[in-house]
Design a protein around this motif. Sequence first.
Motif, mmCIF file in Angstrom:
data_model
loop_
_atom_site.group_PDB
_atom_site.id
_atom_site.type_symbol
_atom_site.label_atom_id
_atom_site.label_comp_id
_atom_site.label_asym_id
_atom_site.label_seq_id
_atom_site.Cartn_x
_atom_site.Cartn_y
_atom_site.Cartn_z
ATOM 1 N N PHE A 198 38.325 51.171 40.497
ATOM 2 C CA PHE A 198 38.624 50.700 39.149
ATOM 3 C C PHE A 198 37.833 49.419 38.891
ATOM 4 C CE2 PHE A 198 42.563 52.558 40.956
ATOM 5 C CZ PHE A 198 42.574 53.734 40.228
ATOM 6 N N TYR A 199 37.398 49.261 37.645
ATOM 7 C CA TYR A 199 36.492 48.163 37.316
ATOM 8 C C TYR A 199 36.781 47.726 35.890
ATOM 9 C CZ TYR A 199 31.729 46.114 36.558
ATOM 10 O OH TYR A 199 30.653 45.305 36.264
ATOM 11 N N LEU A 200 37.044 46.440 35.683
ATOM 12 C CA LEU A 200 37.301 45.905 34.352
ATOM 13 C C LEU A 200 35.957 45.553 33.722
ATOM 14 C CD1 LEU A 200 40.023 43.215 33.512
ATOM 15 C CD2 LEU A 200 38.025 43.646 32.113
ATOM 16 N N VAL A 201 35.604 46.265 32.659
ATOM 17 C CA VAL A 201 34.321 46.053 31.985
ATOM 18 C C VAL A 201 34.575 45.700 30.523
ATOM 19 C CG1 VAL A 201 33.165 47.661 33.553
ATOM 20 C CG2 VAL A 201 34.021 48.499 31.363
ATOM 21 N N TRP A 202 33.532 45.195 29.861
ATOM 22 C CA TRP A 202 33.656 44.733 28.478
ATOM 23 C C TRP A 202 32.528 45.295 27.617
ATOM 24 C CZ3 TRP A 202 37.565 41.160 27.064
ATOM 25 C CH2 TRP A 202 38.283 40.615 28.146
ATOM 26 N N THR A 203 32.878 45.746 26.429
ATOM 27 C CA THR A 203 31.872 46.041 25.418
ATOM 28 C C THR A 203 31.737 44.815 24.525
ATOM 29 O OG1 THR A 203 33.637 47.160 24.152
ATOM 30 C CG2 THR A 203 32.116 48.550 25.400
ATOM 31 N N ASP A 204 30.509 44.525 24.135
ATOM 32 C CA ASP A 204 30.176 43.352 23.310
ATOM 33 C C ASP A 204 30.738 42.062 23.911
ATOM 34 O OD1 ASP A 204 29.039 41.939 21.258
ATOM 35 O OD2 ASP A 204 30.529 42.496 19.744
ATOM 36 N N PRO A 205 30.444 41.764 25.172
ATOM 37 C CA PRO A 205 31.034 40.581 25.817
ATOM 38 C C PRO A 205 30.603 39.259 25.195
ATOM 39 C CG PRO A 205 29.316 41.524 27.198
ATOM 40 C CD PRO A 205 29.557 42.504 26.087
ATOM 41 N N ARG A 206 29.429 39.203 24.595
ATOM 42 C CA ARG A 206 28.958 37.944 24.016
ATOM 43 C C ARG A 206 29.845 37.494 22.869
ATOM 44 N NH1 ARG A 206 22.314 38.230 23.648
ATOM 45 N NH2 ARG A 206 21.908 38.481 25.888
ATOM 46 N N ALA A 207 30.442 38.432 22.157
ATOM 47 C CA ALA A 207 31.277 38.078 21.010
ATOM 48 C C ALA A 207 32.454 37.202 21.419
ATOM 49 C CB ALA A 207 31.782 39.338 20.313
ATOM 50 N N GLY A 208 32.948 37.392 22.638
ATOM 51 C CA GLY A 208 34.083 36.620 23.109
ATOM 52 C C GLY A 208 33.739 35.641 24.203
ATOM 53 N N ASN A 209 32.428 35.400 24.420
ATOM 54 C CA ASN A 209 31.983 34.492 25.476
ATOM 55 C C ASN A 209 32.639 34.859 26.809
ATOM 56 O OD1 ASN A 209 30.536 32.317 26.555
ATOM 57 N ND2 ASN A 209 32.207 30.878 26.196
ATOM 58 N N ILE A 210 32.540 36.123 27.156
ATOM 59 C CA ILE A 210 33.163 36.630 28.381
ATOM 60 C C ILE A 210 32.309 36.241 29.592
ATOM 61 C CG2 ILE A 210 33.954 38.686 29.610
ATOM 62 C CD1 ILE A 210 35.567 37.948 27.078
ATOM 63 N N SER A 211 32.951 35.641 30.575
ATOM 64 C CA SER A 211 32.268 35.170 31.781
ATOM 65 C C SER A 211 32.100 36.316 32.785
ATOM 66 C CB SER A 211 33.105 34.051 32.414
ATOM 67 O OG SER A 211 32.732 33.825 33.751
ATOM 68 N N PRO A 212 31.089 36.229 33.682
ATOM 69 C CA PRO A 212 30.956 37.239 34.750
ATOM 70 C C PRO A 212 32.206 37.343 35.612
ATOM 71 C CG PRO A 212 28.971 35.907 34.623
ATOM 72 C CD PRO A 212 29.962 35.261 33.699
ATOM 73 N N GLU A 213 32.973 36.237 35.717
ATOM 74 C CA GLU A 213 34.189 36.270 36.535
ATOM 75 C C GLU A 213 35.299 37.080 35.877
ATOM 76 O OE1 GLU A 213 33.747 34.657 39.666
ATOM 77 O OE2 GLU A 213 31.819 34.851 38.677
ATOM 78 N N GLN A 214 35.105 37.484 34.649
ATOM 79 C CA GLN A 214 36.092 38.298 33.948
ATOM 80 C C GLN A 214 35.761 39.792 34.038
ATOM 81 O OE1 GLN A 214 35.637 35.391 30.452
ATOM 82 N NE2 GLN A 214 37.724 36.096 30.142
ATOM 83 N N TRP A 215 34.906 40.148 35.020
ATOM 84 C CA TRP A 215 34.542 41.542 35.262
ATOM 85 C C TRP A 215 34.933 41.942 36.702
ATOM 86 C CZ3 TRP A 215 30.840 44.531 32.100
ATOM 87 C CH2 TRP A 215 30.413 43.850 30.950
ATOM 88 N N PRO A 216 36.168 41.851 37.103
ATOM 89 C CA PRO A 216 36.521 42.175 38.487
ATOM 90 C C PRO A 216 36.296 43.653 38.811
ATOM 91 C CG PRO A 216 38.494 41.870 37.164
ATOM 92 C CD PRO A 216 37.343 41.446 36.304
ATOM 93 N N PHE A 217 35.600 43.891 39.909
ATOM 94 C CA PHE A 217 35.386 45.270 40.372
ATOM 95 C C PHE A 217 36.257 45.514 41.608
ATOM 96 C CE2 PHE A 217 31.909 42.603 42.020
ATOM 97 C CZ PHE A 217 32.060 42.774 43.389
ATOM 98 N N GLU A 218 36.283 46.768 42.064
ATOM 99 C CA GLU A 218 37.173 47.166 43.164
ATOM 100 C C GLU A 218 38.593 46.672 42.877
ATOM 101 O OE1 GLU A 218 35.729 46.381 47.140
ATOM 102 O OE2 GLU A 218 33.655 46.699 46.541
ATOM 103 N N LEU A 219 39.009 46.845 41.633
ATOM 104 C CA LEU A 219 40.284 46.316 41.160
ATOM 105 C C LEU A 219 41.449 47.037 41.830
ATOM 106 C CD1 LEU A 219 41.305 44.232 39.112
ATOM 107 C CD2 LEU A 219 41.304 46.035 37.384
ATOM 108 N N ALA A 220 42.431 46.251 42.299
ATOM 109 C CA ALA A 220 43.599 46.815 42.977
ATOM 110 C C ALA A 220 44.884 46.632 42.185
ATOM 111 C CB ALA A 220 43.761 46.176 44.366
ATOM 112 N N SER A 221 45.006 45.499 41.458
ATOM 113 C CA SER A 221 46.238 45.250 40.716
ATOM 114 C C SER A 221 45.997 44.298 39.561
ATOM 115 C CB SER A 221 47.318 44.672 41.642
ATOM 116 O OG SER A 221 46.953 43.382 42.113
ATOM 117 N N ILE A 222 46.888 44.362 38.590
ATOM 118 C CA ILE A 222 46.934 43.414 37.482
ATOM 119 C C ILE A 222 48.370 42.926 37.388
ATOM 120 C CG2 ILE A 222 46.621 43.061 34.998
ATOM 121 C CD1 ILE A 222 44.529 45.263 35.016
#
Length: 273
Positions: A132-156
């Motif tokens: 599982f991987y948290l990805v973003w469409t149009d990340p620049r619109a919200g100033n999304i940081s690379p740290e906001q793209w966690p991969f190998e996601l296990a839990s939220i």
Amino acid sequence: MDGDQLKTLIVFGALLLSTPLYAAQLNLELGEDSRTWQTEELLKHPQIQTITIANDVSYKRDMTYRAVPLAALLTGIKSDDHLQAVASDGFAAELAAAPLLASAGSRAWLAIEDPANPWPPRSEGTHSAGPFYLVWTDPRAGNISPEQWPFELASIKRLAPVAQRFPALLPDPALKADDPVNKGFALFQKNCLACHRLNGAGDAQFGPDLNIPYNPTEYIGADFLKRYIRDPQSLRQWPQARMPGFTTEVLPDEDLESLVGYLKHMAGRKVKP
């Protein structure tokens, strides 16, 4: 082994090869609305669709995924809630809920790796970004940081805000609210806390503590520290390096000054774990 046993073994093997395995699960710890999702369930989610991510943070190229809007999974979460996305390697991204719930502008998606069509490794010698991987469409619109793209996601998880959970991270309370150090603290939470602890405070199990025993501002000049944050490989090159560089689009020069200012400030506020 007689003929019938051999035929049974062949049929069983064929079934194993033709049936994808759905072993991965994502834990959503959201209080009363907690639940566990299996890969197979998510791939059949009514809101799943195919999305294309331009210049994906993990793969450094365009990628196409089967994905579900993350907001569709965050049952009971409100915009003022605070969440933490934890990866299997100990990466722990602190996330405000509001951007994750947005349906316009920057939009968060849970990409799901299909075992029948696995994603490629992120780079040579690594795993894929799945399951599982948290990805973003149009990340620049919200100033999304690379740290906001966690991969190998296990839990939220839904948690209290960082300042409440980890008072050892707080700047001097005597500072004015608009002091650049306080802005630097907010930037530290967004860009650094997913990998690093400070004063032993934080949930990340990934990178070194940034204040104990020494703060980087105590042994790296400010200009070199800023250069390191911009492009780690420009100062220290090694094959297994995992810290991303923070471009001016993600971290403008003024924000970088505030972040370094927060680190320098915290060098005088050491609290041993």
